[in-house]
Write an enzyme that holds these catalytic residues in place. Structure first.
Site, PDB file in Angstrom:
ATOM      1  CE  LYS A  17       3.115 -19.070  31.865  1.00  0.00           C
ATOM      2  NZ  LYS A  17       4.204 -18.400  32.498  1.00  0.00           N
ATOM      3  NE  ARG A  93      10.399 -18.572  32.109  1.00  0.00           N
ATOM      4  CZ  ARG A  93       9.569 -17.692  32.663  1.00  0.00           C
ATOM      5  NH1 ARG A  93       9.418 -17.641  33.951  1.00  0.00           N
ATOM      6  NH2 ARG A  93       8.889 -16.872  31.897  1.00  0.00           N
ATOM      7  NE  ARG A 130       2.718  -9.859  28.280  1.00  0.00           N
ATOM      8  CZ  ARG A 130       3.343 -10.954  28.673  1.00  0.00           C
ATOM      9  NH1 ARG A 130       2.706 -11.889  29.337  1.00  0.00           N
ATOM     10  NH2 ARG A 130       4.612 -11.128  28.387  1.00  0.00           N
ATOM     11  NE  ARG A 162       6.445  -8.646  30.678  1.00  0.00           N
ATOM     12  CZ  ARG A 162       6.363  -9.924  31.072  1.00  0.00           C
ATOM     13  NH1 ARG A 162       5.286 -10.365  31.705  1.00  0.00           N
ATOM     14  NH2 ARG A 162       7.338 -10.764  30.831  1.00  0.00           N
ATOM     15  NE  ARG A 173       9.212 -13.403  27.179  1.00  0.00           N
ATOM     16  CZ  ARG A 173       8.661 -12.193  27.020  1.00  0.00           C
ATOM     17  NH1 ARG A 173       9.411 -11.111  27.099  1.00  0.00           N
ATOM     18  NH2 ARG A 173       7.389 -12.069  26.787  1.00  0.00           N
TER      19      ARG A 173
HETATM   20  P1  AMP Z   1       7.533 -13.859  33.262  1.00  0.00           P
HETATM   21  O1  AMP Z   1       6.919 -12.723  34.002  1.00  0.00           O
HETATM   22  O2  AMP Z   1       7.217 -15.195  33.873  1.00  0.00           O
HETATM   23  O3  AMP Z   1       7.201 -13.784  31.797  1.00  0.00           O
HETATM   24  O4  AMP Z   1       9.128 -13.718  33.399  1.00  0.00           O
HETATM   25  C1  AMP Z   1       9.804 -12.602  32.881  1.00  0.00           C
HETATM   26  C2  AMP Z   1      11.289 -12.907  32.742  1.00  0.00           C
HETATM   27  O5  AMP Z   1      11.854 -13.170  34.032  1.00  0.00           O
HETATM   28  C3  AMP Z   1      11.635 -14.135  31.916  1.00  0.00           C
HETATM   29  O6  AMP Z   1      11.649 -13.869  30.524  1.00  0.00           O
HETATM   30  C4  AMP Z   1      13.028 -14.481  32.465  1.00  0.00           C
HETATM   31  O7  AMP Z   1      13.980 -13.586  31.956  1.00  0.00           O
HETATM   32  C5  AMP Z   1      12.872 -14.172  33.944  1.00  0.00           C
HETATM   33  N1  AMP Z   1      12.412 -15.359  34.709  1.00  0.00           N
HETATM   34  C6  AMP Z   1      11.230 -15.500  35.369  1.00  0.00           C
HETATM   35  N2  AMP Z   1      11.145 -16.702  35.960  1.00  0.00           N
HETATM   36  C7  AMP Z   1      12.310 -17.353  35.662  1.00  0.00           C
HETATM   37  C8  AMP Z   1      12.806 -18.651  35.959  1.00  0.00           C
HETATM   38  N3  AMP Z   1      12.108 -19.558  36.667  1.00  0.00           N
HETATM   39  N4  AMP Z   1      14.040 -18.978  35.482  1.00  0.00           N
HETATM   40  C9  AMP Z   1      14.764 -18.104  34.755  1.00  0.00           C
HETATM   41  N5  AMP Z   1      14.348 -16.872  34.428  1.00  0.00           N
HETATM   42  C10 AMP Z   1      13.115 -16.476  34.874  1.00  0.00           C
END
Ligand code: AMP
Length: 218
Positions: A17, A93, A130, A162, A173
């Site tokens: 994404k 989300r 990744r 990461r 997740r």
């Molecule tokens: P991502 O970079 O989108 O994979 O997000 C990394 C982490 O940030 C996720 O695993 C959540 O812990 C947190 N996070 C990001 N966006 C959200 C959201 N819309 N709602 C809740 N937690 C979020």
């Protein structure tokens, strides 16, 4: 080409994404709004939000809806998003976030919601390979032949795994995706707003499918 497109890209973490959203944001000349990037910036800056978010993120959990909705509300009010459009990556989300977003975008509704579909097994493989630049967030895929330390081609920063890409956090997740985020597929398809795009294949082909899906929704 849609100038000023307002898009939501859904999909499992590790579905590619982030990289596709960067390309889409260049294609449509709109900001890429990644809530994960916003939270990681807060972690780097050591703000109160960042300190709280790091613990939740490293464990593979979700930050509370109220906090996330407040962050996105502020971001969408900024000039670039309010005049041109945006690509939302990682938000909403949960159904509560989607309902709040509907309220925030009442005057200027979203043009397309796209579910970038990649099966869980494929995502697990991709996430283990990744790597991300700590400074600018550029994503890479490890082949095992990289020189160490691995330096980012874009900004010269450190490329590393990461902190939240441990097997435990990744599985948590993905479970949360099934229970909290996948209901959004139903939510948006019931409103006839969803396009499902196959995210498996060469990134250029996936990108083409995405832009075709956006054009078709207009
Ligand atoms: P991502 O970079 O989108 O994979 O997000 C990394 C982490 O940030 C996720 O695993 C959540 O812990 C947190 N996070 C990001 N966006 C959200 C959201 N819309 N709602 C809740 N937690 C979020």
């Amino acid at each position: 080409m849609i100038p000023g497109a307002r898009l939501i890209i859904l999909g499992r973490q590790g579905a590619g994404k982030g990289t596709q959203c960067v390309r889409l944001s260049r294609h449509f000349v709109v900001p890429h709004i990644s809530t994960g990037d916003m939270l990681r910036a807060a972690v780097r800056e050591g703000t109160e939000l960042g300190l709280m978010a790091k613990k939740v993120m490293d464990a593979g959990g979700l930050i509370g809806d109220e906090i996330m909705i407040g962050l996105v509300d502020e971001r969408l009010k900024r000039a670039d998003a309010s005049t041109r459009g945006y690509i939302l990556d990682g938000f909403p989300r949960t159904v509560a976030q989607a309902e709040a977003l509907d309220r925030l975008t009442k005057e200027r509704p979203i043009h397309a919601v796209i579910d970038l579909d990649v099966p869980r097994e494929i995502v697990l493989d991709r996430i283990s390979a990744r790597r991300v630049c700590r400074d600018c967030g550029t994503n890479y895929t490890a082949t095992g032949n990289e020189s160490q330390p691995w330096i980012c081609d874009v900004c010269g920063g450190d490329v590393q795994q990461r902190d939240d890409d441990t097997p435990e956090a990744v599985n948590r997740r993905l479970d949360l995706y099934e229970s909290q985020t996948s209901p959004l597929v139903k939510y948006y398809s019931a409103q006839n707003r969803l396009a499902v795009v196959n995210g498996v294949g060469h990134p250029d082909h996936v990108f083409r499918r995405l832009t075709d899906a956006v054009e078709a929704r207009r």
